[in-house]
Write a protein that holds these residues in place. Structure first.
Motif, PDB file in Angstrom:
ATOM      1  N   ASN A  21       0.833  -1.198   0.000  1.00  0.00           N
ATOM      2  CA  ASN A  21       0.000   0.000   0.000  1.00  0.00           C
ATOM      3  C   ASN A  21       0.869   1.250   0.000  1.00  0.00           C
ATOM      4  O   ASN A  21       1.582   1.530   0.960  1.00  0.00           O
ATOM      5  CB  ASN A  21      -0.909  -0.019   1.239  1.00  0.00           C
ATOM      6  N   ALA A  22       0.856   2.016  -1.093  1.00  0.00           N
ATOM      7  CA  ALA A  22       1.721   3.180  -1.270  1.00  0.00           C
ATOM      8  C   ALA A  22       1.404   4.268  -0.251  1.00  0.00           C
ATOM      9  O   ALA A  22       2.305   4.917   0.286  1.00  0.00           O
ATOM     10  CB  ALA A  22       1.585   3.727  -2.691  1.00  0.00           C
ATOM     11  N   LYS A  23       0.086   4.491   0.028  1.00  0.00           N
ATOM     12  CA  LYS A  23      -0.288   5.551   0.962  1.00  0.00           C
ATOM     13  C   LYS A  23       0.213   5.226   2.365  1.00  0.00           C
ATOM     14  O   LYS A  23       0.766   6.096   3.056  1.00  0.00           O
ATOM     15  CB  LYS A  23      -1.799   5.706   0.974  1.00  0.00           C
ATOM     16  N   ASN A  24       0.007   4.025   2.774  1.00  0.00           N
ATOM     17  CA  ASN A  24       0.464   3.607   4.098  1.00  0.00           C
ATOM     18  C   ASN A  24       1.991   3.662   4.187  1.00  0.00           C
ATOM     19  O   ASN A  24       2.554   4.045   5.211  1.00  0.00           O
ATOM     20  CB  ASN A  24      -0.025   2.187   4.384  1.00  0.00           C
ATOM     21  N   LEU A  25       2.661   3.307   3.087  1.00  0.00           N
ATOM     22  CA  LEU A  25       4.118   3.343   3.039  1.00  0.00           C
ATOM     23  C   LEU A  25       4.617   4.784   3.174  1.00  0.00           C
ATOM     24  O   LEU A  25       5.590   5.052   3.882  1.00  0.00           O
ATOM     25  CB  LEU A  25       4.622   2.725   1.734  1.00  0.00           C
ATOM     26  N   HIS A  26       3.951   5.696   2.507  1.00  0.00           N
ATOM     27  CA  HIS A  26       4.347   7.111   2.568  1.00  0.00           C
ATOM     28  C   HIS A  26       4.283   7.621   4.008  1.00  0.00           C
ATOM     29  O   HIS A  26       5.194   8.335   4.464  1.00  0.00           O
ATOM     30  CB  HIS A  26       3.429   7.940   1.668  1.00  0.00           C
ATOM     31  N   GLU A  27       3.226   7.264   4.718  1.00  0.00           N
ATOM     32  CA  GLU A  27       3.087   7.714   6.111  1.00  0.00           C
ATOM     33  C   GLU A  27       4.208   7.136   6.978  1.00  0.00           C
ATOM     34  O   GLU A  27       4.752   7.828   7.841  1.00  0.00           O
ATOM     35  CB  GLU A  27       1.728   7.282   6.653  1.00  0.00           C
ATOM     36  N   LYS A  28       4.556   5.879   6.733  1.00  0.00           N
ATOM     37  CA  LYS A  28       5.629   5.259   7.493  1.00  0.00           C
ATOM     38  C   LYS A  28       6.974   5.934   7.218  1.00  0.00           C
ATOM     39  O   LYS A  28       7.787   6.146   8.134  1.00  0.00           O
ATOM     40  CB  LYS A  28       5.720   3.768   7.169  1.00  0.00           C
ATOM     41  N   VAL A  29       7.200   6.267   5.945  1.00  0.00           N
ATOM     42  CA  VAL A  29       8.465   6.925   5.573  1.00  0.00           C
ATOM     43  C   VAL A  29       8.562   8.303   6.226  1.00  0.00           C
ATOM     44  O   VAL A  29       9.632   8.685   6.736  1.00  0.00           O
ATOM     45  CB  VAL A  29       8.584   7.036   4.037  1.00  0.00           C
ATOM     46  N   GLN A  30       7.445   9.035   6.234  1.00  0.00           N
ATOM     47  CA  GLN A  30       7.467  10.365   6.846  1.00  0.00           C
ATOM     48  C   GLN A  30       7.643  10.283   8.363  1.00  0.00           C
ATOM     49  O   GLN A  30       8.276  11.148   8.972  1.00  0.00           O
ATOM     50  CB  GLN A  30       6.182  11.119   6.496  1.00  0.00           C
ATOM     51  N   ASP A  31       7.078   9.238   8.950  1.00  0.00           N
ATOM     52  CA  ASP A  31       7.283   9.031  10.384  1.00  0.00           C
ATOM     53  C   ASP A  31       8.751   8.716  10.662  1.00  0.00           C
ATOM     54  O   ASP A  31       9.327   9.180  11.662  1.00  0.00           O
ATOM     55  CB  ASP A  31       6.392   7.897  10.877  1.00  0.00           C
ATOM     56  N   LEU A  32       9.367   7.938   9.754  1.00  0.00           N
ATOM     57  CA  LEU A  32      10.799   7.633   9.873  1.00  0.00           C
ATOM     58  C   LEU A  32      11.629   8.908   9.716  1.00  0.00           C
ATOM     59  O   LEU A  32      12.611   9.116  10.445  1.00  0.00           O
ATOM     60  CB  LEU A  32      11.192   6.605   8.815  1.00  0.00           C
ATOM     61  N   ALA A  33      11.202   9.771   8.792  1.00  0.00           N
ATOM     62  CA  ALA A  33      11.911  11.036   8.578  1.00  0.00           C
ATOM     63  C   ALA A  33      11.870  11.906   9.842  1.00  0.00           C
ATOM     64  O   ALA A  33      12.866  12.541  10.211  1.00  0.00           O
ATOM     65  CB  ALA A  33      11.289  11.789   7.404  1.00  0.00           C
ATOM     66  N   LYS A  34      10.709  11.901  10.509  1.00  0.00           N
ATOM     67  CA  LYS A  34      10.581  12.673  11.741  1.00  0.00           C
ATOM     68  C   LYS A  34      11.517  12.125  12.829  1.00  0.00           C
ATOM     69  O   LYS A  34      12.189  12.878  13.544  1.00  0.00           O
ATOM     70  CB  LYS A  34       9.143  12.643  12.244  1.00  0.00           C
ATOM     71  N   GLY A  35      11.570  10.799  12.948  1.00  0.00           N
ATOM     72  CA  GLY A  35      12.461  10.191  13.934  1.00  0.00           C
ATOM     73  C   GLY A  35      13.928  10.492  13.629  1.00  0.00           C
ATOM     74  O   GLY A  35      14.722  10.754  14.539  1.00  0.00           O
ATOM     75  N   GLN A  36      14.248  10.498  12.307  1.00  0.00           N
ATOM     76  CA  GLN A  36      15.632  10.802  11.926  1.00  0.00           C
ATOM     77  C   GLN A  36      15.977  12.263  12.210  1.00  0.00           C
ATOM     78  O   GLN A  36      17.093  12.584  12.644  1.00  0.00           O
ATOM     79  CB  GLN A  36      15.826  10.497  10.438  1.00  0.00           C
ATOM     80  N   LYS A  37      15.021  13.141  11.998  1.00  0.00           N
ATOM     81  CA  LYS A  37      15.251  14.563  12.276  1.00  0.00           C
ATOM     82  C   LYS A  37      15.435  14.806  13.773  1.00  0.00           C
ATOM     83  O   LYS A  37      16.297  15.601  14.174  1.00  0.00           O
ATOM     84  CB  LYS A  37      14.078  15.394  11.751  1.00  0.00           C
ATOM     85  N   ASP A  38      14.653  14.133  14.578  1.00  0.00           N
ATOM     86  CA  ASP A  38      14.802  14.265  16.030  1.00  0.00           C
ATOM     87  C   ASP A  38      16.181  13.787  16.483  1.00  0.00           C
ATOM     88  O   ASP A  38      16.818  14.404  17.353  1.00  0.00           O
ATOM     89  CB  ASP A  38      13.714  13.468  16.760  1.00  0.00           C
ATOM     90  N   LEU A  39      16.647  12.699  15.878  1.00  0.00           N
ATOM     91  CA  LEU A  39      17.961  12.175  16.245  1.00  0.00           C
ATOM     92  C   LEU A  39      19.069  13.117  15.783  1.00  0.00           C
ATOM     93  O   LEU A  39      20.091  13.269  16.471  1.00  0.00           O
ATOM     94  CB  LEU A  39      18.162  10.784  15.641  1.00  0.00           C
ATOM     95  N   GLN A  40      18.859  13.764  14.647  1.00  0.00           N
ATOM     96  CA  GLN A  40      19.836  14.741  14.175  1.00  0.00           C
ATOM     97  C   GLN A  40      19.983  15.890  15.177  1.00  0.00           C
ATOM     98  O   GLN A  40      21.097  16.317  15.489  1.00  0.00           O
ATOM     99  CB  GLN A  40      19.419  15.296  12.807  1.00  0.00           C
ATOM    100  N   GLN A  41      18.869  16.350  15.713  1.00  0.00           N
ATOM    101  CA  GLN A  41      18.918  17.428  16.709  1.00  0.00           C
ATOM    102  C   GLN A  41      19.628  16.962  17.981  1.00  0.00           C
ATOM    103  O   GLN A  41      20.391  17.717  18.591  1.00  0.00           O
ATOM    104  CB  GLN A  41      17.499  17.897  17.025  1.00  0.00           C
ATOM    105  N   GLU A  42      19.376  15.719  18.348  1.00  0.00           N
ATOM    106  CA  GLU A  42      20.040  15.181  19.537  1.00  0.00           C
ATOM    107  C   GLU A  42      21.551  15.086  19.328  1.00  0.00           C
ATOM    108  O   GLU A  42      22.342  15.381  20.238  1.00  0.00           O
ATOM    109  CB  GLU A  42      19.463  13.795  19.862  1.00  0.00           C
TER     110      GLU A  42
END
Length: 357
Positions: free
Chosen positions: A191-212
């Motif tokens: 499911n492409a839509k569900n995959l997109h949401e997962k990728v964006q959630d991963l992007a948010k986690g990666q951004k938080d780790l970058q700030q840390e």
């Protein structure tokens, strides 16, 4: 007759050594004193002379041994006082050397120096330079204790930073593993839509780790602390890791999962390099501030040393450092006025062998 002949040989050798000492030929002076000691092994003055020349050669351990023998063999309170005093100076100089390698040993050597100065004071209570040197050594001890405290504080900060890096490595590994899982889903065309949401959630986690990661890099050193070479390298690796994390965030924002994983993997590599860099600080005693020590050493070498004189020395045969006594006394008086002492007194020069052979 043999006794007189041996005595004459010893006296001549001592005079030869004294002459060499005055003109700075310390190796020649030492050879002469050692040869004299063969003929007069119980002469405390010869041992005192050996200690003086070894001190000038900056062989403080050997000089101390010679002064110890002079103190043991003499029955002259004045010579024993000077020998004990010189032992205190030798210990102090050795402590200065040890500051670069072993602070705890340097501290103990300072305590030994104080004990020798106290011995000199007990023998000659009017020998005020010994008391002044005690205060100078105590000031040095305080600086050593401050440095030990600073290093412990920096070591604690380094250990805390290492633990935080390990935590970030674990989080980055988890994000990298999640990326691989999403890449598998993408390849299976789920499911492409569900995959997109997962990728964006991963992007948010990666951004938080970058700030840390960035925050850790900024706070690697507590306020008022200097940055060592290994900490500097760790900080550089953290900054590079944060850069790779930012690139991964950008790729994930565009749903580019595979390219993002490349940057995540590079980020992991930089984080591991940062942790390895901190591992070089396992021994805090080896992290002395070389520039500060070199500066202090230059001050010590440039300072004038006040040399107590033997009352039996002739004006003609005084060593050069004895001729500086008046200048040293003037400096002492000035220093007492502003209470900013920067030098430690030390004895030196040779002593005539005046024994009635």
């Amino acid at each position: 007759m043999p006794l007189q002949a041996y005595a004459g040989s010893a006296q001549n050798l001592v005079k030869k050594g004294n002459t060499a000492y005055v003109i700075g030929k310390y190796d020649e002076a030492l050879d002469a004193y050692e040869a004299a000691a063969v003929h007069a092994p119980e002469s405390p003055h010869i041992y005192f002379n050996k200690g003086s020349v070894l001190y000038q050669k900056q062989e403080y351990t050997r000089a101390a041994e010679a002064f110890k023998q002079a103190a043991i063999k003499t029955k002259d309170i004045k010579l024993e006082t000077y020998s004990k005093f010189n032992l205190g100076v030798c210990s102090f100089r050795e402590a200065e050397r040890l500051k670069n390698s072993d602070l705890n040993k340097a501290l103990e050597t300072c305590r030994q120096s104080i004990r020798y100065f106290q011995d000199a004071l007990e023998l000659s209570p009017e020998f005020k330079e010994a008391g002044e040197n005690i205060e100078m050594v105590r000031m040095t001890m305080k600086s050593i204790l401050d440095e030990i405290k600073r290093q412990k504080k920096q070591q604690k900060a380094t250990q805390d930073a290492a633990e935080q890096i390990q935590d970030i490595i674990q989080k980055q590994q988890e994000l990298f593993d999640r990326n691989k899982t999403l890449a598998d889903e993408e390849h299976r065309k789920d499911n492409a839509k569900n995959l997109h949401e997962k990728v964006q959630d991963l992007a948010k986690g990666q951004k938080d780790l970058q700030q840390e990661t960035r925050m850790l890099s900024q706070n690697m050193i507590p306020p008022g602390q200097d940055m060592s070479e290994s900490v500097q390298k760790a900080k550089e690796h953290l900054d590079k890791s944060a850069g790779q994390q930012g690139a991964a965030v950008e790729k994930l924002g565009q749903d580019q999962i595979d390219p993002a994983s490349i940057h995540q993997e590079k980020s992991l590599e930089e984080l591991k390099n940062a942790l390895a860099s901190l591992g070089n600080q396992a021994n805090p005693q080896s992290q002395m501030q070389k520039q500060e020590d070199d500066k202090q050493q230059q001050k010590n070498e440039a300072s004038v040393e006040n040399q107590p004189r033997d009352s039996k020395d002739s004006e003609k045969e005084k060593a050069p450092m004895n001729q500086l006594a008046d200048d040293a006394r003037s400096i002492l008086d000035q220093e007492k006025e502003n209470k900013k002492r920067r030098n430690i007194y030390s004895t030196g020069g040779y002593r005539e062998v005046d024994k009635d052979w």
